[in-house]
Design a protein around this motif. Structure first.
Motif, PDB file in Angstrom:
ATOM      1  N   ALA A 220      38.286  41.522 -20.926  1.00  0.00           N
ATOM      2  CA  ALA A 220      39.508  40.586 -19.677  1.00  0.00           C
ATOM      3  C   ALA A 220      40.424  40.506 -20.683  1.00  0.00           C
ATOM      4  CB  ALA A 220      38.981  39.819 -18.717  1.00  0.00           C
ATOM      5  N   ALA A 221      40.108  39.525 -21.954  1.00  0.00           N
ATOM      6  CA  ALA A 221      41.300  39.027 -22.809  1.00  0.00           C
ATOM      7  C   ALA A 221      41.918  39.534 -23.544  1.00  0.00           C
ATOM      8  CB  ALA A 221      40.434  38.542 -23.447  1.00  0.00           C
ATOM      9  N   LYS A 222      41.106  40.962 -22.999  1.00  0.00           N
ATOM     10  CA  LYS A 222      42.595  42.822 -24.173  1.00  0.00           C
ATOM     11  C   LYS A 222      43.590  42.712 -22.709  1.00  0.00           C
ATOM     12  CE  LYS A 222      38.630  44.081 -26.853  1.00  0.00           C
ATOM     13  NZ  LYS A 222      37.580  45.076 -27.170  1.00  0.00           N
ATOM     14  N   GLY A 223      43.273  42.062 -21.556  1.00  0.00           N
ATOM     15  CA  GLY A 223      43.954  43.030 -20.899  1.00  0.00           C
ATOM     16  C   GLY A 223      45.106  41.539 -20.039  1.00  0.00           C
ATOM     17  N   GLN A 224      46.584  42.527 -18.835  1.00  0.00           N
ATOM     18  CA  GLN A 224      47.770  41.692 -18.843  1.00  0.00           C
ATOM     19  C   GLN A 224      47.061  41.568 -17.567  1.00  0.00           C
ATOM     20  OE1 GLN A 224      49.927  40.166 -20.720  1.00  0.00           O
ATOM     21  NE2 GLN A 224      49.111  40.910 -22.415  1.00  0.00           N
ATOM     22  N   VAL A 225      47.385  40.446 -16.638  1.00  0.00           N
ATOM     23  CA  VAL A 225      47.258  40.276 -15.537  1.00  0.00           C
ATOM     24  C   VAL A 225      48.483  40.599 -14.310  1.00  0.00           C
ATOM     25  CG1 VAL A 225      46.934  38.708 -13.703  1.00  0.00           C
ATOM     26  CG2 VAL A 225      45.889  38.323 -15.427  1.00  0.00           C
ATOM     27  N   ASP A 226      47.817  41.407 -13.692  1.00  0.00           N
ATOM     28  CA  ASP A 226      49.001  41.824 -12.314  1.00  0.00           C
ATOM     29  C   ASP A 226      48.861  40.452 -11.978  1.00  0.00           C
ATOM     30  OD1 ASP A 226      50.488  42.900 -10.379  1.00  0.00           O
ATOM     31  OD2 ASP A 226      50.277  44.378 -11.133  1.00  0.00           O
ATOM     32  N   TRP A 227      49.705  39.956 -11.524  1.00  0.00           N
ATOM     33  CA  TRP A 227      49.629  38.849 -10.575  1.00  0.00           C
ATOM     34  C   TRP A 227      50.434  38.930  -9.293  1.00  0.00           C
ATOM     35  CZ3 TRP A 227      46.444  34.644 -11.579  1.00  0.00           C
ATOM     36  CH2 TRP A 227      46.174  34.403 -13.278  1.00  0.00           C
ATOM     37  N   GLY A 228      51.340  40.297  -9.149  1.00  0.00           N
ATOM     38  CA  GLY A 228      51.901  40.086  -8.050  1.00  0.00           C
ATOM     39  C   GLY A 228      50.885  40.905  -7.307  1.00  0.00           C
TER      40      GLY A 228
END
Length: 377
Positions: A220-228
């Protein structure tokens, strides 16, 4: 009285065991943890549990053998925790295969697989099991049951105290303050939604089965969160439902994961790290949304496997601003202890004829003694 509590949760990854001593008033006992242990299910057994719970066709003989092996694993955990046989009583939750909350026209139902008489014989101790049925028969959700134990075992503080378990499913307890106009308020609690269940399945999928969970939150630390996408998911009916409410893999299982991954792929090219980061942040967002609608708490104490995920804990701190977010270990209750300790207490209460459910949490029509006791022959 020395009681052994055994718990295997929605993650279906193994059994947590706690040996505890209870004494004094039933509603506010003195307690001490005397021993703890955890065993991990063999990979093939965990896969079978999850597959059966997700509706894979299974023969009656296979279900019988699964119940026998699950019982053997619980006996192994019990002996690991209590090798000298100090326990006078055992409380065992069993392994949930299916949980159906009550609906408008029928009672709820819940299936925890266990051969309790077999376990009683193996341990030569009385075993209390089937904790959910009495609450379900009274119109309750049958879950969560841990808030009653939280209220009995943990002291009240100067304001509302929130307790969070991050197992396969995230569930909350809110304890009223020690003093003031809300001191006599009811204990609250409910299942928020997915915690580790979707993340674990995503990790297994993207690692082709080589990893069972996101250890240390490294993926998870390597990824980007899709907040939308997360904000869109938060509008789903379950997350808008007012407690009492309970859930499990039946709702947040493999099919649900596939739908969420398809939504992420539609939003952008599907990347494993981004998907796992988004699912991890989703858990924190669900909890934060529920807390925003609850009485304002001073602190959030976290237990369960998710408490060992620093990325998830960081997301909780980010989303739950104004709350002190800490591990429950500071109270002497380790991440894997809380639910096993609760079912040890519920077993003691069953023996003493003391109610174990809270209608304010489950929605049952009245309090009831929970569980069925079987004794070795």
């Amino acid at each position: 009285m020395r009681v052994l509590g055994l718990m295997s949760g929605t993650s279906a990854d193994g059994v947590d065991a706690v040996l505890a001593n209870f004494a004094g008033p039933l509603g506010r006992p003195r307690w001490k943890i005397l021993g703890r242990a955890a065993i991990t299910y063999p990979a093939a057994l965990r896969q079978q549990i999850v597959a059966v719970g997700q509706g894979e066709p299974t023969s009656a003989s296979a279900l019988l053998e699964l119940a026998e092996e699950l019982t053997n694993q619980h006996a192994l955990a019990a002996r690991s925790c209590d090798p000298t046989g100090q326990a006078q009583l055992v409380g065992c939750h069993g392994q949930t295969l299916w949980h159906r909350p009550p609906g408008p026209e029928r009672l709820g139902a819940s299936w925890q697989l266990l051969r309790a008489p077999q376990l009683a014989q193996q341990l030569n101790r009385p075993v209390v099991f089937d904790f959910r049925s009495a609450d379900l028969a009274l119109g309750g959700q049958g879950a969560p049951l841990v808030p009653a134990a939280d209220a009995a075992l943990l002291p009240a503080i100067g304001g509302w105290r929130a307790l969070l378990n991050l197992g396969g499913i995230a569930n909350l307890t809110l304890l009223p303050p020690a003093q003031g106009p809300e001191a006599r308020a009811s204990v609250l609690g409910w299942d928020c939604g997915p915690a580790n269940s979707l993340v674990d399945m995503a990790v297994q999928r993207f690692s082709a089965g080589e990893q069972g969970f996101d250890e240390g939150g490294l993926w998870a630390a390597k990824g980007q969160v899709d907040w939308g996408v997360i904000e869109e998911w938060l509008q789903e009916p379950y997350f808008q439902q007012v407690p009492p409410k309970s859930t499990g893999r039946e709702k947040f299982g493999q099919s649900d994961l596939e739908q969420r991954l398809a939504r992420l792929e539609k939003a952008s090219q599907l990347d494993a790290a981004d998907a796992i980061a988004t699912l991890t942040a989703f858990t924190a967002a669900v909890v934060a949304q529920d807390l925003a609608l609850a009485p304002p708490a001073l602190e959030l104490l976290v237990a369960g496997g998710g408490a060992r995920n620093p990325v998830l804990m960081a997301q909780l701190r980010s989303r739950c601003r104004g709350l002190a977010v800490e591990s429950m270990a500071g109270l002497g209750i380790g991440e894997g202890d809380r639910e096993a300790l609760a079912f040890a207490l519920l077993a003691w209460w069953q023996l003493k004829g003391h109610p174990g459910n809270l209608p304010s949490v489950t929605g049952a029509t009245r309090p009831s003694v929970l569980g069925v006791c079987v004794r070795p022959g």
